[in-house]
Design a protein around this motif. Structure first.
Motif, PDB file in Angstrom:
ATOM      1  N   ARG A 100      45.208  46.286  43.774  1.00 31.96           N
ATOM      2  CA  ARG A 100      44.946  44.848  43.931  1.00 31.96           C
ATOM      3  C   ARG A 100      44.989  44.450  45.400  1.00 31.96           C
ATOM      4  O   ARG A 100      44.150  43.673  45.868  1.00 31.96           O
ATOM      5  CB  ARG A 100      45.964  44.038  43.125  1.00 31.96           C
ATOM      6  CG  ARG A 100      45.832  44.214  41.632  1.00 31.96           C
ATOM      7  CD  ARG A 100      46.622  43.178  40.871  1.00 31.96           C
ATOM      8  NE  ARG A 100      48.061  43.320  41.031  1.00 31.96           N
ATOM      9  CZ  ARG A 100      48.836  44.091  40.275  1.00 31.96           C
ATOM     10  NH1 ARG A 100      48.288  44.831  39.307  1.00 31.96           N
ATOM     11  NH2 ARG A 100      50.139  44.146  40.458  1.00 31.96           N
ATOM     12  N   THR A 134      41.764  43.006  47.552  1.00 38.84           N
ATOM     13  CA  THR A 134      41.819  41.685  48.199  1.00 38.84           C
ATOM     14  C   THR A 134      41.486  41.784  49.677  1.00 38.84           C
ATOM     15  O   THR A 134      40.724  40.964  50.216  1.00 38.84           O
ATOM     16  CB  THR A 134      43.212  41.072  48.003  1.00 38.84           C
ATOM     17  OG1 THR A 134      43.508  40.985  46.609  1.00 38.84           O
ATOM     18  CG2 THR A 134      43.288  39.684  48.620  1.00 38.84           C
ATOM     19  N   ALA A 181      40.143  38.679  40.453  1.00 42.04           N
ATOM     20  CA  ALA A 181      39.246  39.387  41.368  1.00 42.04           C
ATOM     21  C   ALA A 181      37.866  38.747  41.378  1.00 42.04           C
ATOM     22  O   ALA A 181      37.233  38.619  42.442  1.00 42.04           O
ATOM     23  CB  ALA A 181      39.150  40.852  40.964  1.00 42.04           C
TER      24      ALA A 181
END
Length: 443
Positions: free
Chosen positions: A154, A158, A239
């Motif tokens: 994650r 990002t 996302a």
């Protein structure tokens, strides 16, 4: 050499990613035509969220077909006026908004959501000309199946996404600045964007939405009684929200650059060589930002006769005299002091969920009260949804073709358009054409 569009002389002008004309002969053809003084008025229209030129061409054809019909109906006195059209073409990308479709299924991180994320990543090829973009997208696709279970995945996802958001943007005011995107840690961003947002308002007879969005932390199974739509929820949807935000800020920056640095010089030259030609700006979606940025760049040197913004995708505080920080909206000088001699008309409706996509996301990152997501009370609200706020705008309703408007020079007009505009791109109607021709009648 010009072509025609709904029997109007038509001049396409195409710009690239760097706000440069793709074919200078297009401008030369326009100037040669205007040198013959065969048109008293020039419509300049820009599309917004379109993936290719055929989408934009279709929009222009459909819109000006309605304008032609309205001219033929002769409900508005335009005696002695003749018209040509400039169609702006610029490289833009569309948001992914499946979760905002009323009646859409709410789900958290199921296999289909991962596939949707992979498809969205693939659609971002060509978003910019960064040579690392394709490799970054490939890496993000490899990370997508791991997002739910692995915090490292994650975080990397990002970082790769926000790497492609322009940090320095033209035509960006405090009313839309989003330092949280760069100031928050990757985990804080994903946590904020993971909060589900549900549509709680009624849905009208043809599927258009007429309510607002709010966050919902009461359900973790993706379902809630009485809800008609869903936005976000879960890591994979976070996302997708992040990618929408990346697209939004990239297109926002690009529209501003092309308007100020590419379209404005064309219009300045038009005025210099054909000073008696009236210029009327028309923008849809991010095209509204593009033509507004052009108008701002022309303040003080090129008079513009009117501007009509259909479902504009920028801040509802853009034309504000003071939006709460003791300073005006970024585009206030377009209307005071004015570069627009005639009216500035804005259509808006809560039916336009697309304009609201980026604003709920921005609110989520800012920790703003969810009950104000995207509405007129939100810091992050859009013109296409709410009209111009804190701007002394005249409040009105988009009228039927039999209706009359009482326009004044240099004023902003908000027109609630829910009766006719049912979603973001639904702008080609007799009533929207009637608004445009009414606005130019006195100028």
């Amino acid at each position: 050499m010009n072509t025609t569009l709904a029997d109007f002389p038509f001049f396409p002008i195409e710009f690239d990613l760097h706000a440069k004309q793709v074919n200078p002969a297009q401008q030369a053809a326009l100037l040669a035509y205007l040198g013959t003084a065969r048109s008293t008025d020039l419509f300049v229209i820009s599309h917004g969220w379109n993936n290719d030129m055929s989408d934009a061409s279709r929009l222009y054809q459909n819109f000006f077909t309605e304008v032609r019909k309205e001219l033929q109906a002769a409900r508005i006195d335009l005696t002695g006026r003749s018209f040509a059209v400039v169609g702006v073409f610029w490289p833009s990308k569309r948001f992914t908004d499946k979760d905002l479709i009323p009646g859409g299924a709410a789900s958290f991180d199921n296999p289909q959501e991962v596939l949707d994320l992979m498809e969205q990543l693939e659609s971002l090829r060509g978003l910019n000309d960064d040579p690392s973009l394709d490799a970054d997208l490939d890496r993000m696709k490899s990370l997508a199946p791991r997002l739910t279970d692995e915090s490292d995945a994650r975080d990397e996802f990002t970082e790769l996404a926000r790497k492609h958001v322009p940090r320095v943007s033209v035509n960006t005011g405090d009313e839309e600045a989003l330092p949280q995107l760069f100031d928050l840690s990757p985990s804080e961003i994903m946590d904020a964007l993971s909060v589900p947002v549900v549509y709680t308002g009624p849905v009208n007879d043809d599927g258009g939405a007429s309510g607002f969005l709010e966050s919902d932390t009461s359900s973790t199974d993706g379902g809630a009684a009485g809800l008609s739509g869903f936005f976000g929820g879960g890591v994979v949807n976070a996302a997708r929200n992040l990618l929408n935000l990346t697209t939004y800020y990239t297109m926002k920056n690009r529209a501003g650059e092309i308007g100020a640095n590419a379209l404005a010089p064309v219009l300045r030259t038009v005025h210099q060589q054909a000073p008696d030609t009236r210029i009327h700006l028309i923008g849809h979606s991010f095209g509204a930002r593009l033509v507004t940025a052009a108008a701002q760049a022309l303040v003080g040197n090129t008079p513009l006769n009117s501007m009509t913004l259909y479902q504009a995708a920028f801040s509802h505080y853009g034309f504000s005299g003071d939006f709460g920080k003791g300073k005006p909206g970024f585009f206030r000088n377009v209307v005071f002091p004015a570069s627009i001699q005639g009216p500035l008309s804005i259509t808006h409706t809560p039916n336009d969920l697309a304009v609201g996509i980026a604003y709920p996301i921005a609110s989520m990152l800012a920790g703003q009260n969810a009950s104000a997501f995207g509405d007129q009370n939100s810091q992050y609200g859009g013109l296409g949804r709410n009209g111009a706020q804190k701007s002394d705008a005249v409040i009105g309703t988009l009228q039927a073709t039999s209706g009359k408007y009482a326009f004044e020079q240099g004023r902003i007009y908000n027109f609630e358009a829910s009766a006719y505009i049912k979603e973001h791109s639904d702008i080609c109607h007799p009533e929207t054409a009637h608004l445009l021709l009414s606005a130019i009648a006195g100028k």
